[in-house]
Design a protein around this motif. Structure first.
Motif, PDB file in Angstrom:
ATOM      1  N   VAL A   7       0.835  -1.200   0.000  1.00  0.00           N
ATOM      2  CA  VAL A   7       0.000   0.000   0.000  1.00  0.00           C
ATOM      3  C   VAL A   7       0.869   1.250   0.000  1.00  0.00           C
ATOM      4  O   VAL A   7       0.622   2.197  -0.773  1.00  0.00           O
ATOM      5  CB  VAL A   7      -0.944   0.006   1.221  1.00  0.00           C
ATOM      6  CG1 VAL A   7      -1.671   1.343   1.319  1.00  0.00           C
ATOM      7  CG2 VAL A   7      -1.954  -1.127   1.115  1.00  0.00           C
ATOM      8  N   ILE A   8       1.903   1.289   0.841  1.00  0.00           N
ATOM      9  CA  ILE A   8       2.768   2.469   0.915  1.00  0.00           C
ATOM     10  C   ILE A   8       3.494   2.686  -0.410  1.00  0.00           C
ATOM     11  O   ILE A   8       3.535   3.811  -0.937  1.00  0.00           O
ATOM     12  CB  ILE A   8       3.781   2.339   2.070  1.00  0.00           C
ATOM     13  CG1 ILE A   8       3.065   2.591   3.401  1.00  0.00           C
ATOM     14  CG2 ILE A   8       4.939   3.319   1.906  1.00  0.00           C
ATOM     15  CD1 ILE A   8       2.561   4.018   3.577  1.00  0.00           C
ATOM     16  N   PHE A   9       4.062   1.639  -0.984  1.00  0.00           N
ATOM     17  CA  PHE A   9       4.793   1.797  -2.245  1.00  0.00           C
ATOM     18  C   PHE A   9       3.855   2.187  -3.387  1.00  0.00           C
ATOM     19  O   PHE A   9       4.203   3.006  -4.244  1.00  0.00           O
ATOM     20  CB  PHE A   9       5.539   0.507  -2.586  1.00  0.00           C
ATOM     21  CG  PHE A   9       6.739   0.252  -1.719  1.00  0.00           C
ATOM     22  CD1 PHE A   9       7.466   1.316  -1.197  1.00  0.00           C
ATOM     23  CD2 PHE A   9       7.147  -1.034  -1.413  1.00  0.00           C
ATOM     24  CE1 PHE A   9       8.580   1.096  -0.390  1.00  0.00           C
ATOM     25  CE2 PHE A   9       8.256  -1.267  -0.620  1.00  0.00           C
ATOM     26  CZ  PHE A   9       8.976  -0.199  -0.099  1.00  0.00           C
ATOM     27  N   THR A  10       2.654   1.610  -3.388  1.00  0.00           N
ATOM     28  CA  THR A  10       1.680   1.991  -4.409  1.00  0.00           C
ATOM     29  C   THR A  10       1.278   3.451  -4.251  1.00  0.00           C
ATOM     30  O   THR A  10       1.155   4.190  -5.238  1.00  0.00           O
ATOM     31  CB  THR A  10       0.426   1.099  -4.314  1.00  0.00           C
ATOM     32  OG1 THR A  10       0.802  -0.270  -4.480  1.00  0.00           O
ATOM     33  CG2 THR A  10      -0.580   1.460  -5.399  1.00  0.00           C
ATOM     34  N   ALA A  11       1.095   3.874  -3.008  1.00  0.00           N
ATOM     35  CA  ALA A  11       0.728   5.266  -2.746  1.00  0.00           C
ATOM     36  C   ALA A  11       1.817   6.215  -3.240  1.00  0.00           C
ATOM     37  O   ALA A  11       1.524   7.274  -3.809  1.00  0.00           O
ATOM     38  CB  ALA A  11       0.471   5.475  -1.260  1.00  0.00           C
ATOM     39  N   ILE A  12       3.077   5.848  -3.052  1.00  0.00           N
ATOM     40  CA  ILE A  12       4.184   6.703  -3.485  1.00  0.00           C
ATOM     41  C   ILE A  12       4.215   6.802  -5.011  1.00  0.00           C
ATOM     42  O   ILE A  12       4.412   7.890  -5.577  1.00  0.00           O
ATOM     43  CB  ILE A  12       5.522   6.163  -2.947  1.00  0.00           C
ATOM     44  CG1 ILE A  12       5.560   6.293  -1.426  1.00  0.00           C
ATOM     45  CG2 ILE A  12       6.706   6.894  -3.572  1.00  0.00           C
ATOM     46  CD1 ILE A  12       5.302   7.693  -0.922  1.00  0.00           C
ATOM     47  N   VAL A  13       4.022   5.675  -5.692  1.00  0.00           N
ATOM     48  CA  VAL A  13       4.002   5.706  -7.157  1.00  0.00           C
ATOM     49  C   VAL A  13       2.870   6.596  -7.656  1.00  0.00           C
ATOM     50  O   VAL A  13       3.068   7.460  -8.529  1.00  0.00           O
ATOM     51  CB  VAL A  13       3.855   4.284  -7.737  1.00  0.00           C
ATOM     52  CG1 VAL A  13       3.630   4.339  -9.250  1.00  0.00           C
ATOM     53  CG2 VAL A  13       5.095   3.454  -7.443  1.00  0.00           C
ATOM     54  N   LEU A  14       1.668   6.418  -7.111  1.00  0.00           N
ATOM     55  CA  LEU A  14       0.519   7.203  -7.554  1.00  0.00           C
ATOM     56  C   LEU A  14       0.714   8.682  -7.245  1.00  0.00           C
ATOM     57  O   LEU A  14       0.346   9.558  -8.041  1.00  0.00           O
ATOM     58  CB  LEU A  14      -0.757   6.688  -6.878  1.00  0.00           C
ATOM     59  CG  LEU A  14      -1.234   5.303  -7.302  1.00  0.00           C
ATOM     60  CD1 LEU A  14      -2.458   4.889  -6.490  1.00  0.00           C
ATOM     61  CD2 LEU A  14      -1.559   5.252  -8.780  1.00  0.00           C
ATOM     62  N   ASP A  15       1.319   8.982  -6.090  1.00  0.00           N
ATOM     63  CA  ASP A  15       1.569  10.373  -5.725  1.00  0.00           C
ATOM     64  C   ASP A  15       2.545  11.020  -6.705  1.00  0.00           C
ATOM     65  O   ASP A  15       2.335  12.151  -7.164  1.00  0.00           O
ATOM     66  CB  ASP A  15       2.130  10.440  -4.305  1.00  0.00           C
ATOM     67  CG  ASP A  15       2.277  11.870  -3.807  1.00  0.00           C
ATOM     68  OD1 ASP A  15       1.252  12.565  -3.732  1.00  0.00           O
ATOM     69  OD2 ASP A  15       3.395  12.283  -3.506  1.00  0.00           O
ATOM     70  N   ALA A  16       3.616  10.304  -7.043  1.00  0.00           N
ATOM     71  CA  ALA A  16       4.609  10.846  -7.976  1.00  0.00           C
ATOM     72  C   ALA A  16       4.024  11.013  -9.373  1.00  0.00           C
ATOM     73  O   ALA A  16       4.316  11.990 -10.067  1.00  0.00           O
ATOM     74  CB  ALA A  16       5.835   9.933  -8.014  1.00  0.00           C
ATOM     75  N   VAL A  17       3.198  10.065  -9.801  1.00  0.00           N
ATOM     76  CA  VAL A  17       2.534  10.201 -11.106  1.00  0.00           C
ATOM     77  C   VAL A  17       1.662  11.454 -11.112  1.00  0.00           C
ATOM     78  O   VAL A  17       1.669  12.231 -12.079  1.00  0.00           O
ATOM     79  CB  VAL A  17       1.688   8.953 -11.425  1.00  0.00           C
ATOM     80  CG1 VAL A  17       0.821   9.192 -12.658  1.00  0.00           C
ATOM     81  CG2 VAL A  17       2.592   7.752 -11.672  1.00  0.00           C
ATOM     82  N   GLY A  18       0.908  11.663 -10.028  1.00  0.00           N
ATOM     83  CA  GLY A  18       0.045  12.845  -9.952  1.00  0.00           C
ATOM     84  C   GLY A  18       0.815  14.142 -10.008  1.00  0.00           C
ATOM     85  O   GLY A  18       0.403  15.100 -10.681  1.00  0.00           O
ATOM     86  N   ILE A  19       1.975  14.193  -9.327  1.00  0.00           N
ATOM     87  CA  ILE A  19       2.809  15.398  -9.374  1.00  0.00           C
ATOM     88  C   ILE A  19       3.342  15.620 -10.786  1.00  0.00           C
ATOM     89  O   ILE A  19       3.302  16.728 -11.329  1.00  0.00           O
ATOM     90  CB  ILE A  19       3.974  15.286  -8.367  1.00  0.00           C
ATOM     91  CG1 ILE A  19       3.445  15.266  -6.927  1.00  0.00           C
ATOM     92  CG2 ILE A  19       4.955  16.441  -8.547  1.00  0.00           C
ATOM     93  CD1 ILE A  19       4.496  14.935  -5.893  1.00  0.00           C
TER      94      ILE A  19
END
Length: 398
Positions: A7-19
């Motif tokens: 969950v944490i790693f997925t959240a980081i990927v999605l956050d970076a994609v959004g930025i």
């Protein structure tokens, strides 16, 4: 444990994609909203506003995560990011764009809280490996984001911001339904003095030997902000690049930087030493930026990316050198000072480089990169003049 890591790693990927989604298209959005061609000052001001809110509020959110637990603060942060992107997606006027960025800066604790969460659930002997994966996940997302943003923006100007809002909404749902709490809430009162964002900087003046290191972090962070502020503007005005070209060029930059930071710092430090590795990184970036300043064709930018990637060895070498300038008991405080320097650079640099771009764009947009070379060169001179000392102890500034 595995579920939490996923969950944490997925959240980081999605956050970076959004930025990354918004970088290629933000200049076009501003032009559409304010009906003007030169939007560099607005981009610089929006970036600085985000950094100011982050600088002021990050200590508060960090303290709240220690008191209330990581999960509620992470959820608030993700919700704030989603609201920000919705503001950007549907804003009919400028003040709403600025309000969205202020909200994003106010709630921008997702990365720091995710780091704290990862620390909570990871044994000490596995932290280096997992933090390496953490950085890799962010790098992957930031490679995907600009390319996807460029493609979506060419279909509809507001679509990348809608996509970023959806991604953060998915992030929020994932954390809400799947992520357990990693830290029990504390009953201790929050030390209000610890929430002062300027407090860590006071310590620098009690340990004069670390001042040059802090200034180097400030310089290198400032130069990094120039890319996010000016790249899309310069690419569209120099090469008439569309969103796809800007996204691909930013994606290529991200790929090369990620590879360089993952592979090259260790061998470079063994061969040249830490000081030498920093200087090699500075030299590579300055050469690449000089080519960018005089480039007349878009393909030239992709051709110099391997040289640009040499800059990726500089900051890890500086981080390694920096850790040996204070004793083990002050590493946490020293890292807090460096984080404050990075935040200050994120406030000052966008305003400075956007102002320079405003001046040079009509005659020579590429001149912006020569201004970055000048700042890098100052950093190189400071590296040459470093007088490295053994770790020193100092009392904590209160």
């Amino acid at each position: 444990m595995k579920k939490s890591l996923i969950v944490i790693f997925t959240a980081i990927v999605l956050d970076a994609v959004g930025i990354g989604l918004i970088f290629p298209i933000l200049p076009s959005l501003l032009k559409d909203v304010i009906h003007a061609d030169n939007v560099a000052p607005y981009i610089g001001t929006m970036t600085a506003l985000y950094a100011v809110m982050q600088f002021i509020c990050a200590p508060v959110l960090g303290a709240l995560s220690d008191r209330l637990g990581r999960r509620p603060v992470l959820l608030i942060s993700l919700a704030g990011a989603a609201v920000n992107y919705l503001f950007l997606a549907f804003a009919p006027n400028l003040w709403m764009l600025f309000a969205g960025r202020a909200i994003a800066g106010l709630t921008s604790a997702n990365m720091s809280v995710a780091t704290a969460y990862l620390t909570d659930i990871t044994p000490e002997d596995k932290r280096a490996q997992r933090f390496g994966l953490f950085n890799a996940m962010f790098g992957i997302g930031f490679i995907i984001g600009p390319v996807l943003g460029g493609v979506l923006g060419d279909h509809w100007l507001r679509l990348p911001f809608v996509a970023a809002a959806v991604l953060n909404g998915c992030n929020l749902a994932l954390a809400y339904f799947v992520l357990p709490e990693s830290r029990a809430p504390s009953r201790e009162r929050i030390d209000l003095a610890a929430l002062n964002p300027l407090r860590p900087l006071r310590w620098v003046f009690s340990v004069k030997s670390v001042l040059p290191i802090v200034f180097l972090f400030l310089i290198f962070s400032a130069t990094g902000e120039a890319y996010g502020t000016c790249w899309a503007l310069w690419g569209s005005e120099t090469f008439q690049g569309n969103g796809l070209w800007i996204g691909l060029s930013l994606g290529a930059f991200g790929v090369c930087q990620t590879f360089a930071q993952a592979v090259l710092p260790g061998p470079a430090v063994r061969r040249f030493g830490e000081r030498g590795a920093i200087l090699v990184g500075v030299a590579g970036v300055c050469l690449a930026l000089t080519v960018m300043a005089f480039a007349t064709e878009g393909w030239m930018i992709f051709a110099i990316m391997p040289v640009f990637a040499l800059g990726g060895i500089g900051v890890p070498a500086l981080q390694s050198l920096a850790t040996r300038q204070v004793d083990e008991n002050q590493q946490g405080q020293f890292q807090g000072v460096l984080a404050s320097a990075v935040s200050l650079a994120s406030i000052i640099s966008p305003l400075a480089f956007s102002s320079i771009y405003f001046v040079v764009r009509a005659q020579w947009p590429g001149a912006i990169w020569l201004s970055v070379v000048v700042v890098y060169a100052l950093g190189g001179l400071l590296v040459l003049g470093l007088r490295l000392t053994k770790p020193v102890a100092a009392s904590v500034a209160s």
